[in-house]
Write a protein that holds these residues in place. Sequence first.
Motif, PDB file in Angstrom:
ATOM      1  N   PRO A 275       0.844  -1.202   0.000  1.00  0.00           N
ATOM      2  CA  PRO A 275       0.000   0.000   0.000  1.00  0.00           C
ATOM      3  C   PRO A 275       0.881   1.255   0.000  1.00  0.00           C
ATOM      4  CG  PRO A 275      -0.657  -1.547   1.723  1.00  0.00           C
ATOM      5  CD  PRO A 275       0.673  -1.992   1.231  1.00  0.00           C
ATOM      6  N   CYS A 276       0.549   2.209  -0.864  1.00  0.00           N
ATOM      7  CA  CYS A 276       1.312   3.455  -0.964  1.00  0.00           C
ATOM      8  C   CYS A 276       0.509   4.671  -0.527  1.00  0.00           C
ATOM      9  CB  CYS A 276       1.791   3.661  -2.397  1.00  0.00           C
ATOM     10  SG  CYS A 276       2.919   2.390  -2.978  1.00  0.00           S
ATOM     11  N   ALA A 277      -0.801   4.637  -0.716  1.00  0.00           N
ATOM     12  CA  ALA A 277      -1.639   5.771  -0.317  1.00  0.00           C
ATOM     13  C   ALA A 277      -3.069   5.289  -0.120  1.00  0.00           C
ATOM     14  CB  ALA A 277      -1.602   6.866  -1.374  1.00  0.00           C
ATOM     15  N   ARG A 278      -3.712   5.780   0.920  1.00  0.00           N
ATOM     16  CA  ARG A 278      -5.104   5.413   1.176  1.00  0.00           C
ATOM     17  C   ARG A 278      -6.001   6.352   0.389  1.00  0.00           C
ATOM     18  NH1 ARG A 278      -9.486   6.223   4.782  1.00  0.00           N
ATOM     19  NH2 ARG A 278     -10.373   4.260   5.558  1.00  0.00           N
ATOM     20  N   LEU A 279      -6.869   5.773  -0.436  1.00  0.00           N
ATOM     21  CA  LEU A 279      -7.772   6.572  -1.258  1.00  0.00           C
ATOM     22  C   LEU A 279      -9.099   6.848  -0.561  1.00  0.00           C
ATOM     23  CD1 LEU A 279      -7.199   4.844  -4.725  1.00  0.00           C
ATOM     24  CD2 LEU A 279      -5.976   6.778  -3.723  1.00  0.00           C
ATOM     25  N   ARG A 280      -9.651   5.834   0.114  1.00  0.00           N
ATOM     26  CA  ARG A 280     -10.928   6.002   0.810  1.00  0.00           C
ATOM     27  C   ARG A 280     -11.171   4.800   1.697  1.00  0.00           C
ATOM     28  NH1 ARG A 280     -14.850   2.670  -1.392  1.00  0.00           N
ATOM     29  NH2 ARG A 280     -14.435   1.912  -3.514  1.00  0.00           N
ATOM     30  N   GLY A 281     -12.190   4.896   2.534  1.00  0.00           N
ATOM     31  CA  GLY A 281     -12.582   3.781   3.366  1.00  0.00           C
ATOM     32  C   GLY A 281     -13.467   2.811   2.603  1.00  0.00           C
ATOM     33  N   GLU A 282     -13.760   1.691   3.243  1.00  0.00           N
ATOM     34  CA  GLU A 282     -14.626   0.688   2.635  1.00  0.00           C
ATOM     35  C   GLU A 282     -16.077   1.138   2.761  1.00  0.00           C
ATOM     36  OE1 GLU A 282     -14.563  -4.134   2.440  1.00  0.00           O
ATOM     37  OE2 GLU A 282     -14.430  -3.207   4.402  1.00  0.00           O
ATOM     38  N   THR A 283     -16.837   1.046   1.669  1.00  0.00           N
ATOM     39  CA  THR A 283     -18.193   1.581   1.629  1.00  0.00           C
ATOM     40  C   THR A 283     -19.144   0.568   1.009  1.00  0.00           C
ATOM     41  OG1 THR A 283     -17.293   3.808   1.304  1.00  0.00           O
ATOM     42  CG2 THR A 283     -19.619   3.505   0.808  1.00  0.00           C
ATOM     43  N   ARG A 284     -20.356   0.521   1.533  1.00  0.00           N
ATOM     44  CA  ARG A 284     -21.405  -0.294   0.907  1.00  0.00           C
ATOM     45  C   ARG A 284     -22.209   0.592  -0.033  1.00  0.00           C
ATOM     46  NH1 ARG A 284     -26.553  -1.857   0.758  1.00  0.00           N
ATOM     47  NH2 ARG A 284     -27.000  -4.102   0.583  1.00  0.00           N
ATOM     48  N   PHE A 285     -22.299   0.186  -1.296  1.00  0.00           N
ATOM     49  CA  PHE A 285     -23.044   0.954  -2.290  1.00  0.00           C
ATOM     50  C   PHE A 285     -24.412   0.331  -2.512  1.00  0.00           C
ATOM     51  CE2 PHE A 285     -18.574   1.738  -3.044  1.00  0.00           C
ATOM     52  CZ  PHE A 285     -18.533   3.125  -3.170  1.00  0.00           C
ATOM     53  N   ASP A 286     -25.362   1.167  -2.907  1.00  0.00           N
ATOM     54  CA  ASP A 286     -26.741   0.710  -3.055  1.00  0.00           C
ATOM     55  C   ASP A 286     -26.928  -0.247  -4.230  1.00  0.00           C
ATOM     56  OD1 ASP A 286     -27.530   2.178  -0.863  1.00  0.00           O
ATOM     57  OD2 ASP A 286     -28.042   3.956  -2.052  1.00  0.00           O
ATOM     58  N   ASP A 287     -26.104  -0.093  -5.260  1.00  0.00           N
ATOM     59  CA  ASP A 287     -26.254  -0.957  -6.436  1.00  0.00           C
ATOM     60  C   ASP A 287     -24.901  -1.103  -7.114  1.00  0.00           C
ATOM     61  OD1 ASP A 287     -26.000   1.277  -8.508  1.00  0.00           O
ATOM     62  OD2 ASP A 287     -27.750   1.941  -7.358  1.00  0.00           O
ATOM     63  N   PHE A 288     -24.846  -2.060  -8.032  1.00  0.00           N
ATOM     64  CA  PHE A 288     -23.574  -2.378  -8.687  1.00  0.00           C
ATOM     65  C   PHE A 288     -23.115  -1.253  -9.612  1.00  0.00           C
ATOM     66  CE2 PHE A 288     -20.895  -4.669 -11.827  1.00  0.00           C
ATOM     67  CZ  PHE A 288     -19.935  -5.146 -10.945  1.00  0.00           C
ATOM     68  N   ASP A 289     -24.052  -0.523 -10.239  1.00  0.00           N
ATOM     69  CA  ASP A 289     -23.668   0.573 -11.123  1.00  0.00           C
ATOM     70  C   ASP A 289     -22.941   1.673 -10.356  1.00  0.00           C
ATOM     71  OD1 ASP A 289     -24.653  -0.616 -13.387  1.00  0.00           O
ATOM     72  OD2 ASP A 289     -26.620   0.372 -13.287  1.00  0.00           O
ATOM     73  N   THR A 290     -23.399   1.964  -9.151  1.00  0.00           N
ATOM     74  CA  THR A 290     -22.728   2.976  -8.331  1.00  0.00           C
ATOM     75  C   THR A 290     -21.342   2.487  -7.915  1.00  0.00           C
ATOM     76  OG1 THR A 290     -24.884   3.644  -7.463  1.00  0.00           O
ATOM     77  CG2 THR A 290     -22.941   4.447  -6.299  1.00  0.00           C
ATOM     78  N   LEU A 291     -21.267   1.206  -7.553  1.00  0.00           N
ATOM     79  CA  LEU A 291     -19.970   0.612  -7.213  1.00  0.00           C
ATOM     80  C   LEU A 291     -19.025   0.686  -8.412  1.00  0.00           C
ATOM     81  CD1 LEU A 291     -17.977  -1.093  -5.534  1.00  0.00           C
ATOM     82  CD2 LEU A 291     -19.238  -3.125  -6.282  1.00  0.00           C
ATOM     83  N   LYS A 292     -19.543   0.369  -9.607  1.00  0.00           N
ATOM     84  CA  LYS A 292     -18.713   0.384 -10.808  1.00  0.00           C
ATOM     85  C   LYS A 292     -18.146   1.785 -11.059  1.00  0.00           C
ATOM     86  CE  LYS A 292     -20.826  -0.100 -14.751  1.00  0.00           C
ATOM     87  NZ  LYS A 292     -21.521  -0.718 -15.919  1.00  0.00           N
ATOM     88  N   ALA A 293     -18.984   2.805 -10.908  1.00  0.00           N
ATOM     89  CA  ALA A 293     -18.515   4.183 -11.119  1.00  0.00           C
ATOM     90  C   ALA A 293     -17.417   4.537 -10.111  1.00  0.00           C
ATOM     91  CB  ALA A 293     -19.681   5.154 -10.996  1.00  0.00           C
ATOM     92  N   GLN A 294     -17.574   4.070  -8.870  1.00  0.00           N
ATOM     93  CA  GLN A 294     -16.561   4.365  -7.851  1.00  0.00           C
ATOM     94  C   GLN A 294     -15.260   3.623  -8.145  1.00  0.00           C
ATOM     95  OE1 GLN A 294     -16.858   6.595  -5.052  1.00  0.00           O
ATOM     96  NE2 GLN A 294     -14.652   6.249  -5.344  1.00  0.00           N
ATOM     97  N   ILE A 295     -15.370   2.395  -8.647  1.00  0.00           N
ATOM     98  CA  ILE A 295     -14.163   1.631  -9.002  1.00  0.00           C
ATOM     99  C   ILE A 295     -13.366   2.364 -10.078  1.00  0.00           C
ATOM    100  CG2 ILE A 295     -13.366  -0.471 -10.172  1.00  0.00           C
ATOM    101  CD1 ILE A 295     -15.588  -1.979  -8.671  1.00  0.00           C
ATOM    102  N   TYR A 296     -14.054   2.897 -11.087  1.00  0.00           N
ATOM    103  CA  TYR A 296     -13.359   3.651 -12.132  1.00  0.00           C
ATOM    104  C   TYR A 296     -12.692   4.892 -11.545  1.00  0.00           C
ATOM    105  CZ  TYR A 296     -15.720   0.787 -15.670  1.00  0.00           C
ATOM    106  OH  TYR A 296     -16.160  -0.264 -16.442  1.00  0.00           O
ATOM    107  N   ALA A 297     -13.384   5.566 -10.619  1.00  0.00           N
ATOM    108  CA  ALA A 297     -12.805   6.759  -9.997  1.00  0.00           C
ATOM    109  C   ALA A 297     -11.587   6.387  -9.144  1.00  0.00           C
ATOM    110  CB  ALA A 297     -13.861   7.462  -9.137  1.00  0.00           C
ATOM    111  N   ASP A 298     -11.687   5.276  -8.412  1.00  0.00           N
ATOM    112  CA  ASP A 298     -10.546   4.825  -7.598  1.00  0.00           C
ATOM    113  C   ASP A 298      -9.349   4.493  -8.488  1.00  0.00           C
ATOM    114  OD1 ASP A 298     -12.138   5.011  -5.331  1.00  0.00           O
ATOM    115  OD2 ASP A 298     -12.683   2.876  -5.371  1.00  0.00           O
ATOM    116  N   GLN A 299      -9.633   3.830  -9.605  1.00  0.00           N
ATOM    117  CA  GLN A 299      -8.568   3.452 -10.523  1.00  0.00           C
ATOM    118  C   GLN A 299      -7.870   4.703 -11.063  1.00  0.00           C
ATOM    119  OE1 GLN A 299      -9.970   1.040 -13.737  1.00  0.00           O
ATOM    120  NE2 GLN A 299      -7.985   0.912 -14.748  1.00  0.00           N
TER     121      GLN A 299
END
Length: 355
Positions: A275-299
């Motif tokens: 690990p080099c930098a913490r981006l955010r904490g672990e979060t529960r998303f309401d649906d997979f589309d929201t999770l997918k958008a966050q994954i792209y942002a994290d990437q």
Amino acid sequence: MRVIRGLHNLTDAHRGCVATIGNFDGVHRGHQAILQQCREHAAGHGVPLTVVVFEPQPREFFAGEQAPPRLTRLREKVRLLMAHGAEQVLCLPFNDALRSLTGREFIDQVLIEGLGVRHLVVGDDFRFGCDRRGDFNLLEAVGREQGFGVEHTRTFTVDDERVSSTRVRTLLASGNFHASARLLGRPYSLSGRVVRDQQLGRTIGVPTANLQLLPQPLTLRGVFATVAELEDGRCYPSVANIGYRPTVGAQRPTLEVHLFDFDRNIYGQRCTVYPCARLRGETRFDDFDTLKAQIYADQARARRYLANYQDANHALPLASAPAPLSDIPVADIPAAATTFSEIRSADDSADANDG
């Protein structure tokens, strides 16, 4: 190199040694100083250095899930102990039988009859035995009686503060990987074998290498910019999620790491993640589309953070920069970027805070 599991596996070949006892969680620079102290005595006596550890660790036995999270698995701990001069590791199962020994019984059965110890190095606050009589004074008294030396460990400090596993955990929890590396003497990492999982990442073009973690309290949880090292020694910039994946309802902790611009099959290989930098904490998303958008942002954020490090090894160790990273608007990050050069062309005012 010898790993001895349990007193019953001790033989005459293991007897006669300089020994030290402890959890050695993390094998940090304080532990390394103890091992150096022991090596000096082992060389003088012409005997091997033996480290006695417990599995589970005593606080895990008594406190369960309330115990502090581990810095190192047993496998990694043994590897690090050997790398710093231990020639034998005696792993004692911490169970009702062991905890029921009195202080004197522990000395007799483990140190004298078991290891035939010539010299012992322990902290002067070391306590053991069900009768609460096992301490440094008892060890010294029995040592004089039985003919082995006892001395306390030397204190090792960084920035005028004693190095400890608790201090390392605190720094890691705050995301300061640069400072934790100073105390560990190496970048903090997690490792394991890549296993098959649900493969949800593949459905959105973000395949991950999954490393199962032990069902124990986690030192880190959340999403991190990382460097992944494979068995061949090659390192890759990456982004990783560490935790229970609450959106998909995972039952045990997992480390999922996405290696940028990488398409090899590495199932079954060992992988080490830094690990080099913490981006955010672990979060529960309401649906997979929201999770997918966050994954792209994290990437995108992880790529941006690591963009200045063409050679991934140069990214280690870094401090986390949670404030600057959270201040970077996702719209300002080229989400479709796939190479370092594309990211590097963006504004880099918030990159890589090593503070």
